[in-house]
Enzyme design. Structure first.
Site, short mmCIF file in Angstrom:
data_model
loop_
_atom_site.label_atom_id
_atom_site.label_comp_id
_atom_site.label_asym_id
_atom_site.label_seq_id
_atom_site.Cartn_x
_atom_site.Cartn_y
_atom_site.Cartn_z
CB CYS A 115 -0.95 0.01 1.19
SG CYS A 115 -2.11 -1.36 1.15
CG HIS A 247 -3.35 3.66 2.12
ND1 HIS A 247 -3.74 3.28 0.85
CD2 HIS A 247 -3.41 2.54 2.88
CE1 HIS A 247 -4.01 1.98 0.86
NE2 HIS A 247 -3.82 1.51 2.08
CG ASN A 277 -6.74 -0.76 1.09
OD1 ASN A 277 -6.02 -0.31 0.19
ND2 ASN A 277 -6.26 -1.22 2.22
O1 UT7 Z 1 -3.82 -1.14 3.38
C1 UT7 Z 1 -3.79 -2.23 4.27
C2 UT7 Z 1 -3.99 -1.68 5.60
N1 UT7 Z 1 -5.15 -2.24 6.21
C3 UT7 Z 1 -5.86 -1.51 7.04
O2 UT7 Z 1 -5.64 -0.33 7.22
C4 UT7 Z 1 -6.93 -2.17 7.86
C5 UT7 Z 1 -6.75 -1.87 9.32
N2 UT7 Z 1 -7.72 -2.52 10.15
C6 UT7 Z 1 -9.02 -2.19 10.14
O3 UT7 Z 1 -9.44 -1.34 9.37
C7 UT7 Z 1 -9.96 -2.86 11.13
O4 UT7 Z 1 -9.20 -3.60 12.06
C8 UT7 Z 1 -11.01 -3.77 10.43
C9 UT7 Z 1 -12.02 -2.92 9.69
C10 UT7 Z 1 -10.33 -4.73 9.49
C11 UT7 Z 1 -11.76 -4.61 11.49
O5 UT7 Z 1 -12.41 -3.76 12.43
P1 UT7 Z 1 -12.34 -4.09 13.99
O6 UT7 Z 1 -13.18 -3.09 14.68
O7 UT7 Z 1 -10.88 -4.17 14.37
O8 UT7 Z 1 -13.06 -5.49 14.07
P2 UT7 Z 1 -12.50 -6.88 14.62
O9 UT7 Z 1 -11.51 -7.46 13.68
O10 UT7 Z 1 -12.09 -6.72 16.05
O11 UT7 Z 1 -13.81 -7.76 14.60
C12 UT7 Z 1 -14.91 -7.50 15.48
C13 UT7 Z 1 -15.97 -8.57 15.26
C14 UT7 Z 1 -15.42 -9.99 15.31
O12 UT7 Z 1 -16.40 -10.82 15.89
P3 UT7 Z 1 -16.28 -11.28 17.42
O13 UT7 Z 1 -14.98 -12.03 17.50
O14 UT7 Z 1 -16.26 -10.01 18.22
O15 UT7 Z 1 -17.50 -12.11 17.61
C15 UT7 Z 1 -15.28 -10.36 13.86
O16 UT7 Z 1 -15.39 -11.76 13.64
O17 UT7 Z 1 -16.53 -8.40 13.95
C16 UT7 Z 1 -16.45 -9.65 13.24
N3 UT7 Z 1 -16.24 -9.34 11.83
C17 UT7 Z 1 -17.25 -9.13 10.99
N4 UT7 Z 1 -18.58 -9.15 11.14
C18 UT7 Z 1 -19.34 -8.87 10.07
C19 UT7 Z 1 -15.07 -9.19 11.18
N5 UT7 Z 1 -15.30 -8.89 9.89
C20 UT7 Z 1 -16.65 -8.83 9.74
C21 UT7 Z 1 -17.48 -8.56 8.65
N6 UT7 Z 1 -18.82 -8.59 8.87
N7 UT7 Z 1 -17.01 -8.27 7.44
#
Ligand code: UT7
Length: 320
Positions: A115, A247, A277
């Site tokens: 990225c 980004h 992204n």
């Molecule tokens: O250019 C590459 C750089 N990448 C980035 O900048 C991404 C950086 N990270 C992020 O943007 C965030 O961490 C995410 C958007 C990827 C995830 O958000 P989060 O608030 O950190 O969510 P999480 O991973 O902690 O997941 C929370 C919950 C989980 O369920 P439990 O374990 O709490 O029951 C996940 O399984 O949300 C669940 N989950 C989803 N639910 C519905 C994860 N993805 C999804 C989804 N739909 N797509």
């Protein structure tokens, strides 16, 4: 000796026509617009057709950048194409784009910094132009990330999209254009954002693996830090920044960065709602959007920053 500067003289971008919305995704994996949009700021992303390659996206974006610059293809002497999703392992995608455009007098190569790829490519182009040996370059970011997304993994498949952006840069003796650039890397985070395979490791490209929370934390600290450093190196202060183009990975990361840097929301470009992204393509797409929509005007100071797998990160400050 007269100092040489690198000026951006044209921009272009291209998004494939097929659109995949959050509602479409909710029919493929267990997810919803209610989960995706508030957490990421993404509503939809563009997906390349099977017969549409990274080089095709890049060629379309580069054609638009050339048109807006009035530079002829044969006058380009350097092409640097940032991508994580090349057409083939070799030759470089840059060489395919060179053939498509008829840039017969150019050196051409790909750049891999995920990225941060466009920031790395623009930095390298600037140094090559400053050497006095190159006069006019095409710097491109292009991706077909949909090819390496695991469409069964809801934690990553909702985030990424396909697209390309490009700039034409040329040498000038006027003190304008790129005023500072910084590129950095720290391999201690090698494993938190990577593919599950690769040519040498598994003989295939693998798919995207990300530890989202860790990546998020690094992004909100590294991008503001390097941005402030680049602005200082340019001899400017943060209040001199007219247009901030970070980004486009997650709107919450962008909001944290602009708050940290005390840059106004209305100076910040956000295009990820309709494209997701697009990795190395995200900054040049957003840059082209800013120019065409009047957010970045002649004489403005712009700040670009990105971070990505590696870990890599960096920033560029330029007067447009
Ligand atoms: O250019 C590459 C750089 N990448 C980035 O900048 C991404 C950086 N990270 C992020 O943007 C965030 O961490 C995410 C958007 C990827 C995830 O958000 P989060 O608030 O950190 O969510 P999480 O991973 O902690 O997941 C929370 C919950 C989980 O369920 P439990 O374990 O709490 O029951 C996940 O399984 O949300 C669940 N989950 C989803 N639910 C519905 C994860 N993805 C999804 C989804 N739909 N797509």
């Amino acid at each position: 000796m007269t100092e040489i500067f690198t000026k951006i003289v044209g921009t272009g971008s291209y998004l494939p026509s097929k659109v995949l919305t959050n509602d479409d995704l909710s029919k493929m994996v267990e997810t919803s617009d209610e989960w995706i949009f508030p957490r990421t700021g993404i509503k939809e992303r563009h997906i390349a057709d099977d017969n549409e390659l990274t080089s095709d996206l890049a060629t379309n974006a580069a054609k638009r950048a050339l048109e807006s610059s009035n530079v002829k293809a044969e006058d380009i002497d350097l092409i640097i194409l940032a991508t994580t999703t090349p057409d083939l392992s070799f030759p470089s995608t840059a060489c395919r784009v060179q053939a498509n455009l008829g840039c017969v007098n150019a050196a051409a190569f790909d750049m891999q910094a995920v990225c941060s790829g466009f920031i790395y490519a623009l930095t390298v182009a600037d140094k090559m132009i400053k050497s006095g040996e190159y006069k006019k370059a095409l710097v491109i970011g292009a991706e077909t990330l949909s090819r390496i997304v695991d469409w069964n993994d809801r934690t990553t498949c909702v985030l990424f999209g396909d697209g390309a952006g490009a700039v034409v840069v040329e040498a000038t003796t006027e003190k304008t254009g790129i005023l500072s650039s910084i590129i950095k890397a720290d391999p201690s985070y090698y494993d938190i954002l990577k593919t599950t395979g690769g040519v040498s490791a598994t003989k295939n490209a693998g798919s995207i693996y990300m530890e989202g929370k860790e990546v998020f934390k690094l992004a909100v600290s590294k991008m503001p830090e390097v941005s402030a450093e680049a602005v200082k190196n340019a001899g400017l202060s943060l209040s001199d920044v007219d247009c901030f183009i970070p980004h486009q990975a997650n709107v919450r990361i962008i909001d944290a960065a602009l708050k940290h840097l005390d840059i106004a929301e209305e100076k910040t470009v956000k295009t990820l709602q309709n494209q997701g992204n697009t990795s190395a393509a995200s900054i040049p797409i957003a840059l082209d959007w800013a120019v065409r929509n009047g957010m970045l005007k002649k004489g403005n100071n712009a700040l670009l920053t990105a971070m990505g797998g590696g870990f890599t990160w960096g920033a560029v400050v330029f007067k447009f």
